[in-house]
Design a protein around this motif. Structure first.
Motif, PDB file in Angstrom:
ATOM      1  N   GLY A 141      41.749  50.822  32.616  1.00 30.01           N
ATOM      2  CA  GLY A 141      42.557  49.790  33.273  1.00 30.01           C
ATOM      3  C   GLY A 141      41.669  48.736  33.930  1.00 30.01           C
ATOM      4  O   GLY A 141      41.933  47.533  33.830  1.00 30.01           O
ATOM      5  N   ILE A 142      40.599  49.203  34.603  1.00 32.54           N
ATOM      6  CA  ILE A 142      39.646  48.261  35.230  1.00 32.54           C
ATOM      7  C   ILE A 142      39.021  47.383  34.160  1.00 32.54           C
ATOM      8  O   ILE A 142      38.902  46.154  34.320  1.00 32.54           O
ATOM      9  CB  ILE A 142      38.541  49.024  36.009  1.00 32.54           C
ATOM     10  N   CYS A 143      38.639  47.998  33.043  1.00 30.16           N
ATOM     11  CA  CYS A 143      38.012  47.241  31.942  1.00 30.16           C
ATOM     12  C   CYS A 143      38.977  46.163  31.423  1.00 30.16           C
ATOM     13  O   CYS A 143      38.582  44.999  31.252  1.00 30.16           O
ATOM     14  CB  CYS A 143      37.634  48.222  30.835  1.00 30.16           C
ATOM     15  N   LEU A 144      40.223  46.548  31.208  1.00 33.21           N
ATOM     16  CA  LEU A 144      41.193  45.580  30.675  1.00 33.21           C
ATOM     17  C   LEU A 144      41.476  44.459  31.686  1.00 33.21           C
ATOM     18  O   LEU A 144      41.520  43.276  31.325  1.00 33.21           O
ATOM     19  CB  LEU A 144      42.504  46.297  30.314  1.00 33.21           C
ATOM     20  N   ALA A 145      41.633  44.838  32.958  1.00 37.01           N
ATOM     21  CA  ALA A 145      41.976  43.841  33.981  1.00 37.01           C
ATOM     22  C   ALA A 145      40.813  42.876  34.232  1.00 37.01           C
ATOM     23  O   ALA A 145      41.013  41.652  34.317  1.00 37.01           O
ATOM     24  CB  ALA A 145      42.367  44.550  35.276  1.00 37.01           C
ATOM     25  N   THR A 146      39.598  43.431  34.334  1.00 40.30           N
ATOM     26  CA  THR A 146      38.448  42.543  34.586  1.00 40.30           C
ATOM     27  C   THR A 146      38.154  41.687  33.348  1.00 40.30           C
ATOM     28  O   THR A 146      37.718  40.541  33.481  1.00 40.30           O
ATOM     29  CB  THR A 146      37.190  43.343  34.991  1.00 40.30           C
ATOM     30  N   GLY A 147      38.407  42.252  32.171  1.00 43.43           N
ATOM     31  CA  GLY A 147      38.240  41.464  30.947  1.00 43.43           C
ATOM     32  C   GLY A 147      39.214  40.298  30.907  1.00 43.43           C
ATOM     33  O   GLY A 147      38.867  39.179  30.509  1.00 43.43           O
ATOM     34  N   SER A 148      40.419  40.575  31.370  1.00 41.42           N
ATOM     35  CA  SER A 148      41.432  39.524  31.441  1.00 41.42           C
ATOM     36  C   SER A 148      41.032  38.431  32.440  1.00 41.42           C
ATOM     37  O   SER A 148      41.189  37.233  32.180  1.00 41.42           O
ATOM     38  CB  SER A 148      42.752  40.180  31.859  1.00 41.42           C
ATOM     39  N   LEU A 149      40.469  38.889  33.577  1.00 42.56           N
ATOM     40  CA  LEU A 149      40.009  37.941  34.609  1.00 42.56           C
ATOM     41  C   LEU A 149      38.788  37.134  34.132  1.00 42.56           C
ATOM     42  O   LEU A 149      38.533  36.047  34.620  1.00 42.56           O
ATOM     43  CB  LEU A 149      39.632  38.698  35.894  1.00 42.56           C
ATOM     44  N   TRP A 150      38.052  37.676  33.205  1.00 37.12           N
ATOM     45  CA  TRP A 150      36.901  36.976  32.617  1.00 37.12           C
ATOM     46  C   TRP A 150      37.392  36.046  31.495  1.00 37.12           C
ATOM     47  O   TRP A 150      36.868  34.955  31.301  1.00 37.12           O
ATOM     48  CB  TRP A 150      35.905  38.009  32.069  1.00 37.12           C
ATOM     49  N   GLY A 151      38.398  36.509  30.767  1.00 36.97           N
ATOM     50  CA  GLY A 151      38.899  35.742  29.615  1.00 36.97           C
ATOM     51  C   GLY A 151      39.623  34.469  30.015  1.00 36.97           C
ATOM     52  O   GLY A 151      39.507  33.439  29.337  1.00 36.97           O
ATOM     53  N   LYS A 152      40.354  34.526  31.124  1.00 40.23           N
ATOM     54  CA  LYS A 152      41.146  33.349  31.526  1.00 40.23           C
ATOM     55  C   LYS A 152      40.276  32.098  31.734  1.00 40.23           C
ATOM     56  O   LYS A 152      40.546  31.057  31.140  1.00 40.23           O
ATOM     57  CB  LYS A 152      41.984  33.691  32.772  1.00 40.23           C
ATOM     58  N   PRO A 153      39.209  32.166  32.548  1.00 39.88           N
ATOM     59  CA  PRO A 153      38.400  30.939  32.702  1.00 39.88           C
ATOM     60  C   PRO A 153      37.546  30.602  31.475  1.00 39.88           C
ATOM     61  O   PRO A 153      37.212  29.436  31.269  1.00 39.88           O
ATOM     62  CB  PRO A 153      37.507  31.247  33.913  1.00 39.88           C
ATOM     63  N   MET A 154      37.193  31.612  30.660  1.00 39.88           N
ATOM     64  CA  MET A 154      36.290  31.362  29.528  1.00 39.88           C
ATOM     65  C   MET A 154      37.037  30.988  28.252  1.00 39.88           C
ATOM     66  O   MET A 154      36.643  30.108  27.513  1.00 39.88           O
ATOM     67  CB  MET A 154      35.412  32.603  29.259  1.00 39.88           C
ATOM     68  N   TRP A 155      38.119  31.710  27.972  1.00 43.48           N
ATOM     69  CA  TRP A 155      38.865  31.474  26.734  1.00 43.48           C
ATOM     70  C   TRP A 155      40.119  30.634  26.964  1.00 43.48           C
ATOM     71  O   TRP A 155      40.759  30.196  26.006  1.00 43.48           O
ATOM     72  CB  TRP A 155      39.303  32.803  26.095  1.00 43.48           C
ATOM     73  N   GLY A 156      40.522  30.553  28.235  1.00 43.40           N
ATOM     74  CA  GLY A 156      41.761  29.837  28.551  1.00 43.40           C
ATOM     75  C   GLY A 156      42.996  30.690  28.374  1.00 43.40           C
ATOM     76  O   GLY A 156      44.120  30.176  28.409  1.00 43.40           O
ATOM     77  N   ALA A 157      42.827  32.003  28.206  1.00 47.25           N
ATOM     78  CA  ALA A 157      43.991  32.895  28.034  1.00 47.25           C
ATOM     79  C   ALA A 157      43.701  34.230  28.712  1.00 47.25           C
ATOM     80  O   ALA A 157      42.565  34.706  28.692  1.00 47.25           O
ATOM     81  CB  ALA A 157      44.259  33.127  26.552  1.00 47.25           C
ATOM     82  N   TRP A 158      44.760  34.800  29.328  1.00 47.76           N
ATOM     83  CA  TRP A 158      44.595  36.112  29.962  1.00 47.76           C
ATOM     84  C   TRP A 158      44.412  37.193  28.909  1.00 47.76           C
ATOM     85  O   TRP A 158      43.734  38.183  29.139  1.00 47.76           O
ATOM     86  CB  TRP A 158      45.823  36.461  30.808  1.00 47.76           C
ATOM     87  N   TRP A 159      45.048  36.992  27.756  1.00 52.41           N
ATOM     88  CA  TRP A 159      45.034  38.052  26.738  1.00 52.41           C
ATOM     89  C   TRP A 159      45.079  37.432  25.355  1.00 52.41           C
ATOM     90  O   TRP A 159      45.794  36.435  25.151  1.00 52.41           O
ATOM     91  CB  TRP A 159      46.251  38.970  26.925  1.00 52.41           C
ATOM     92  N   VAL A 160      44.346  37.955  24.427  1.00 49.90           N
ATOM     93  CA  VAL A 160      44.487  37.587  23.007  1.00 49.90           C
ATOM     94  C   VAL A 160      44.532  38.887  22.203  1.00 49.90           C
ATOM     95  O   VAL A 160      43.938  39.892  22.617  1.00 49.90           O
ATOM     96  CB  VAL A 160      43.311  36.711  22.492  1.00 49.90           C
ATOM     97  N   TRP A 161      45.250  38.854  21.092  1.00 46.43           N
ATOM     98  CA  TRP A 161      45.364  40.073  20.274  1.00 46.43           C
ATOM     99  C   TRP A 161      44.147  40.171  19.354  1.00 46.43           C
ATOM    100  O   TRP A 161      44.244  40.194  18.137  1.00 46.43           O
ATOM    101  CB  TRP A 161      46.686  40.092  19.499  1.00 46.43           C
ATOM    102  N   ASP A 162      43.010  40.257  19.975  1.00 43.91           N
ATOM    103  CA  ASP A 162      41.708  40.360  19.347  1.00 43.91           C
ATOM    104  C   ASP A 162      41.468  41.846  19.031  1.00 43.91           C
ATOM    105  O   ASP A 162      42.016  42.715  19.705  1.00 43.91           O
ATOM    106  CB  ASP A 162      40.736  39.810  20.407  1.00 43.91           C
ATOM    107  N   ALA A 163      40.659  42.138  18.003  1.00 45.16           N
ATOM    108  CA  ALA A 163      40.469  43.541  17.590  1.00 45.16           C
ATOM    109  C   ALA A 163      39.879  44.390  18.717  1.00 45.16           C
ATOM    110  O   ALA A 163      40.299  45.533  18.930  1.00 45.16           O
ATOM    111  CB  ALA A 163      39.555  43.594  16.370  1.00 45.16           C
TER     112      ALA A 163
END
Lengths: 290, 54
Positions: free
Chosen positions: A143-165
């Protein structure tokens, strides 16, 4: 036998029986050549709850202290001392919590699978309890991995989540953990729950190489691995050190959490056994009186 | 520092979730030890003796 019983802090009945079996083994070894040791036989040395509690009790303070110190040092280093990335800026500092959590999410599941093998193949009594306690801790780190990844993805990718492999396979891992937790609690007979959970854990192992190689097999938004066991890391050393510290610290924290929970589970099982024995004695007394 | 809210949220999660699990595990362990000592005082006595010897 008295000495053997007093050596086991759990005070469990297994210690004197073990001593008896050892003496029978010693006598039989005089008459016939010793048979080859079955694999996993030595594992049952740690099936004695008293021995496990003694060993885990001695390990616990070291795991906890080491985990807290290393994690704190790694996090402060990563947050304050380590340089920002030329491209990502300070957002790269999320790496120092995201990557160790991701490693432990997979490593925890591997631990769950090892416990499942020990339980299904060698019927190790503590493996079931350990698997049941690894599940929630592993789910928390995933859960920590997914949440922190989401917090990293938003400023870098512009999205909280992508259906990436990579993201999707880690989400599947999270659901596998939740499924394991639910399955072992779904049966009235705990043994059946443990068996079902062990089978699910072993089936789910197929997801681990998918997580690891998803960034190589598919064209993903998630970056490929910068650290591998075989090659030199393609990361600046000033960033690698705090990451290594946090990863080691998080590993010790994970181990400390699982050890503490397993110790509590062993004691709770002993409490249940004592209460059941007391209830059976009371039932017997009532029947005799009637 | 750029992206401060994201970094702060990530670090808070990474610290608070394991801390909550740790506190819950400590509480559960203490409760189990107390209940076990009440039901079967022998192991608790031995543990206390070992602690005193250290």
């Amino acid at each position: 036998m008295t000495a053997e019983t007093s050596a086991a802090p759990g005070g469990f009945e297994m210690a004197p029986r073990a001593a008896m079996f050892r003496s029978v083994d010693a006598l039989s070894s005089l008459a016939t050549p010793a048979p080859p040791k079955a694999p996993g036989r030595s594992l049952h040395r740690f099936a004695n709850p008293g021995r496990f509690l003694r060993l885990a009790g001695a390990l616990q303070p070291w795991l906890t202290a080491g985990g807290l110190i290393l994690t704190a040092a790694g996090l402060v280093w990563g947050l304050v001392v380590a340089p920002a990335d030329w491209q990502q800026g300070d957002a790269v500092r999320i790496m120092y919590v995201h990557v160790p959590a991701a490693w432990l999410a997979s490593a925890g599941y591997l631990g769950l699978a090892v416990c499942s093998v020990l339980s299904l193949v060698w019927r190790h009594p503590l493996a079931d309890l350990a698997a049941a306690e690894i599940g929630p801790v592993g789910a928390a780190f995933t859960g920590i991995c997914l949440a922190t990844g989401s917090l990293w993805g938003k400023p870098m990718w512009g999205a909280w989540w992508v259906w990436d492999a990579r993201l999707t396979s880690v989400l599947v891992l999270f659901f596998l953990y939740l499924g394991h937790i639910a399955l072992i609690r779904a049966f009235d007979d705990p043994t059946r729950g443990y068996r079902a959970g062990a089978i699910l854990a072993l089936v789910g192992v197929v997801n681990l190489p998918i997580i690891k190689f998803s960034v190589d097999w598919w064209n993903t938004l998630h970056q490929p691995a910068t650290i591998s066991l075989t090659g030199a890391p393609s990361m600046y050393l000033g960033m690698l050190w705090p990451l290594a510290l946090t990863a080691l610290g998080y590993t010790l924290v994970f181990a400390a959490l699982v050890t503490a929970r397993t110790r509590a589970a062993v004691m709770e099982r002993r409490i249940r056994a004592l209460l059941m024995a007391a209830a059976a004695r009371e039932d017997g007394a009532v029947q005799v009186a009637a | 520092m750029t992206h401060l809210p994201y970094i702060a949220a990530a670090y808070a999660l990474a610290v608070l979730v394991p801390a909550a699990y740790g506190l819950a595990a400590m509480r559960r362990l203490r409760l189990a030890r107390t209940r076990l000592a009440a039901l079967d005082p022998r192991p608790a006595r031995r543990e206390t003796r070992r602690e005193t010897r250290r």
